[in-house]
Each structure stands twice: as C-alpha cells, then as structure tokens.
Design an enzyme around this catalytic site. Structure first.
Site, PDB file in Angstrom:
ATOM      1  N   SER A  87       0.787  -1.235   0.000  1.00 39.96           N
ATOM      2  CA  SER A  87       0.000   0.000   0.000  1.00 39.96           C
ATOM      3  C   SER A  87       0.817   1.282   0.000  1.00 39.96           C
ATOM      4  O   SER A  87       0.384   2.292  -0.574  1.00 39.96           O
ATOM      5  CB  SER A  87      -0.966   0.008   1.187  1.00 39.96           C
ATOM      6  OG  SER A  87      -0.280  -0.250   2.395  1.00 39.96           O
TER       7      SER A  87
ATOM      8  N   ASP B 117      -3.050   5.049  11.460  1.00 35.89           N
ATOM      9  CA  ASP B 117      -2.765   3.622  11.594  1.00 35.89           C
ATOM     10  C   ASP B 117      -1.265   3.448  11.794  1.00 35.89           C
ATOM     11  O   ASP B 117      -0.520   4.433  11.861  1.00 35.89           O
ATOM     12  CB  ASP B 117      -3.268   2.832  10.370  1.00 35.89           C
ATOM     13  CG  ASP B 117      -2.618   3.283   9.067  1.00 35.89           C
ATOM     14  OD1 ASP B 117      -1.368   3.275   8.976  1.00 35.89           O
ATOM     15  OD2 ASP B 117      -3.348   3.635   8.116  1.00 35.89           O
TER      16      ASP B 117
ATOM     17  N   HIS C  70       1.146   3.337   7.533  1.00 35.97           N
ATOM     18  CA  HIS C  70       1.220   4.245   6.393  1.00 35.97           C
ATOM     19  C   HIS C  70       1.826   5.595   6.743  1.00 35.97           C
ATOM     20  O   HIS C  70       1.672   6.090   7.859  1.00 35.97           O
ATOM     21  CB  HIS C  70      -0.168   4.444   5.791  1.00 35.97           C
ATOM     22  CG  HIS C  70      -0.785   3.175   5.298  1.00 35.97           C
ATOM     23  ND1 HIS C  70      -1.885   2.595   5.892  1.00 35.97           N
ATOM     24  CD2 HIS C  70      -0.422   2.356   4.274  1.00 35.97           C
ATOM     25  CE1 HIS C  70      -2.187   1.480   5.246  1.00 35.97           C
ATOM     26  NE2 HIS C  70      -1.309   1.304   4.267  1.00 35.97           N
TER      27      HIS C  70
END
Length: 426
Positions: free
Chosen positions: A35, A252, A255
């Site tokens: 990601s 989170d 990231h």
C-alpha cells in the site's frame, strides 16, 4: 535465393526501425510493493498542481477516473499506480528526478502495487494460493493485474522497453512479511527473475528498497527494518532508502502521511541519482514551479543545545530542517558535520573522547543549492575541583576552574562553577 535475400533485408530494416524508436534518454523505473507503494494518502492541493510532462507513467491496469488504458503512457498526475491508489512513493521520486536530470531526459514509472499484499504476491508460483485466501477488496485488485502481479509487471516492463531504457527498480513492501528472515531471499528471486525476463544486467538496474515506518513515528512493523538492512548483503546491487524522521499518518501503524510520501519519494530519487554518479541538486536549466520550489527550499536548521559532558560521554544527534512550505525533515543522512578534534561521530552519535572545547558545526544544502548552518558548543574541561560544597542551593557563589571564588557579576568569557555545576560564560 534472391527472394530470401530481399526478405532478410526487409526484416533487418524492420528490426532497425523498431530499435530506432527506443529513446536512450527515456529513463524507466519499475516499481512494486504494497500500500505505501500503491499510495495511501489523499493528494493535497499542492500535489495536484503542475506536473512536468517529462515525468510519465505507464498504466498497468485500466483506470476509470481519470480515464486511462492499460499499456498507454500518460503524464504522471496522481494517482499514478492504480484506480485505488493515492499519493505514494513514486510521485515525488519522478518529480525530483526530472528536475535533476538534463532537459532531454524523460523519466517513466511502471508501477504494480497492491495494499496488504505479501511478497509472495509477486511470485507466480505462490499467487494462486494467496488469491484464494485474499479478502474481497484485495482479490479485486489482484484480478485487475491479471491475477498475477509479477507477470503484469514483467509484461509492462517489456512494453516500456519498446520506447525507453529501464534504469532501476523501486520496492516498498514488508509489513505483510514483518520480520521474516527469508524475505531478502524472496526479494532476490523476484529481482533476478525480472532481470532475466527483460534481458537486463544487475549492474545496470539497481534495486532500491525502502524502510517501513519507524517506531518513533508510530510504526507497527518497524521490526522489518532489521530485515531490510540485510538486503545489500543478499543483493549487492541493492540500496536502502531510509525512513528516519518520515512521519506516519496518525491514523494507523503502517502508512506515511502525504508529507511523508513527498519526502520518501525525494529520498528514493536522491539514492538513484547518487548511484548514477550525479549530484542531488536541480539541473541548472530547470525552471521549477512554485509548489515544488517551496517543497525543496530549506529555510533553517533546528537549534541544538550546547553540551557540557564528561570525557567519554556520547550524545545522539537529530538534525531537523524546516522548508519553505513549513514541513520538516530529518536530514541527518544529507547533512555535513564538522567536529573539533576531540570528538568523533558514528551511527548518529557524537562521542567526546578527550577534554577540550569547541563547536560542532552542521550544514545542510538543499536540492536548490541553498545552504543553512547551525552549531552547538561542546565543553569538556577538567576542573581540578573534586567537589563543590552546595549546602545552600540559593547561594550564588561562583568559582573558577582552579577552585578560587570569583565575582559572579564581573565574569570574563570562560568556564565557571556555579551551584555545583559548570557554566559557560560567553
């Protein structure tokens, strides 16, 4: 025989014509990962401003918004990886590269990345099992890459070779394999597979591997950085892109923030430029737009307090720069540090090896060529005093280094003992 000769001439002409379409000044970088490579941050207004058309992206899947067709080249406006992606590593990698390279050079990225995917997702003999167990959202993204992300990356790499030259491979992945000791060997297999299928040599196509979000920035898979650190010993043509000081998104543990992706992209570019033997600075003829200029323009280095240690003491340094757009960066890896002869520097720490007095001078030169400087004073001097009687804390008596009491209101520059502690009078 004559017909065979004519056919041979025609084939040769076609081959030469095809080769002539390859631009040696179109530098292409393959990118893959999960990601953070896909891009997890929402682009901000500054990211949506002008993007130099010399920075190109090859669509590796079909996009609906903006409308893009797999296998076609586009100016690299965000999102550049997939319809699900946002701002990521490759955005400011490419923006920095085109600013640093001569005006006749273009930069292209070919990026295949999927949120949450393990490194096995880029191994054709493993993807089938992974696809079976994937969540619905992730399965959709894997299928968008033909159910084989590795194959899609190689196929798009071949497509890119029709018009340019592959110069490197960027990887950011690891949270889904956090701390797994066999990760470097798996990465090596993928890297060597790509090189073999595209007819590339490792010496010409280095691998750039980024660290995960660090613990002091809220990282939940920071342990993987000890595994990333082993990559150069497993793949000699690999280079680490460090994440020190790069901020997380505060939502989170995995990231980076939008500001973090800008800085990380720049660091990938800096590493690529250094491997190419080029300076990490803007090309003299490049006309930079304002949004990029503010991102690159340093305004100051954060002040570091003076240090009065004992002999043998150490101190960790954190070198923080502020830029014109108000973001800050840890510039430890790019700063120049000048030390007095009684001090050494290693692994981010200074060590006071002997008695002495002097200034540690730190300078940083940004991408535009601007230099800022800060310094702090280090004083490590023996006093000749074993102990200072401090039974009366409110007593403002002052002593020189020979232990003689002096007038605290008429001090010359030097080092004195006040309240049982060494003080520097300037």
């Amino acid at each position: 025989m004559k017909k065979l000769f004519i056919i041979g001439v025609l084939l040769t002409t076609l081959f030469v014509g095809a080769k002539a379409d390859v631009d040696p000044n179109f530098y292409i970088y393959l990118c893959f990962g999960q990601s953070n490579m896909e891009g997890n941050a929402q682009p901000q207004s500054v990211d949506k401003q002008y993007v130099d058309p010399r920075f190109q992206m090859l669509a590796t899947t079909n996009f609906n918004s903006p409308k893009r067709t797999m296998g076609e080249w586009y100016t690299a406006t965000c999102p550049i990886v997939s319809p699900w992606g946002g701002l990521g590593m490759a955005d400011y990698f490419g923006r920095t590269m085109v600013a640093a390279l001569p005006s006749n050079v273009r930069v292209g990225v070919v990026d295949v990345a999927i949120g949450g995917i393990a490194i096995e997702g880029f191994m054709s003999d493993k993807i089938g099992d992974l696809l079976k167990s994937a969540d619905g959202w992730q399965k959709e993204r894997i299928i968008a890459y033909g159910s084989d992300p590795y194959r899609r990356l190689v196929d798009m790499g071949k497509k890119a070779q029709e018009v340019g030259v592959i110069k490197g491979i960027l990887l950011h992945q690891g949270c889904s394999n956090n701390g797994q000791s066999d990760w470097p060997q798996k990465v090596k297999g993928i890297y060597e597979g790509i090189l073999a299928e595209l007819g590339l040599g490792a010496a010409d196509v280095p691998l750039f591997v980024g660290e995960t979000l660090r613990q002091d920035q809220g990282g939940g898979c920071y342990q993987h950085n000890t595994v990333v650190a082993k990559m150069p010993s497993v793949v000699p043509t690999s280079y680490i892109v460090y994440s020190n000081g790069i901020p997380g998104n505060n939502m989170d543990q995995w990231h980076f923030s939008a500001a973090g992706y800008r800085t990380f992209g720049k660091r990938y570019a800096y590493e690529a430029l250094k491997v190419m033997g080029r300076e990490t600075k803007v090309d003299d003829d490049y006309e930079m737009n304002d949004n990029l200029k503010k991102f690159f323009e340093v305004t100051e280095l954060k002040k570091i307090n003076d240090f009065s240690p004992k002999k043998g003491a150490t101190r960790a340094l954190k070198i923080t720069a502020t830029f014109a757009d108000k973001h800050t960066e840890d510039v430890m890896n790019e700063a120049q540090i000048t030390l007095p002869d009684f001090i050494t520097f290693k692994d981010g720490k200074i060590k006071v090896n002997d008695e002495g007095e002097g200034d540690v001078v730190i300078s940083y030169t940004d991408f535009l060529g601007n230099t800022v400087t800060t310094s702090f004073h280090v004083s490590c001097v023996g006093t000749g005093i074993q102990e200072v009687n401090n039974d009366h804390p409110s007593d403002q008596q002052v002593y020189d280094l020979n232990g003689s009491r002096v007038n605290g209101k008429q001090l010359q520059p030097g080092i004195y003992i006040k309240d049982g502690k060494k003080r520097v009078e300037r």
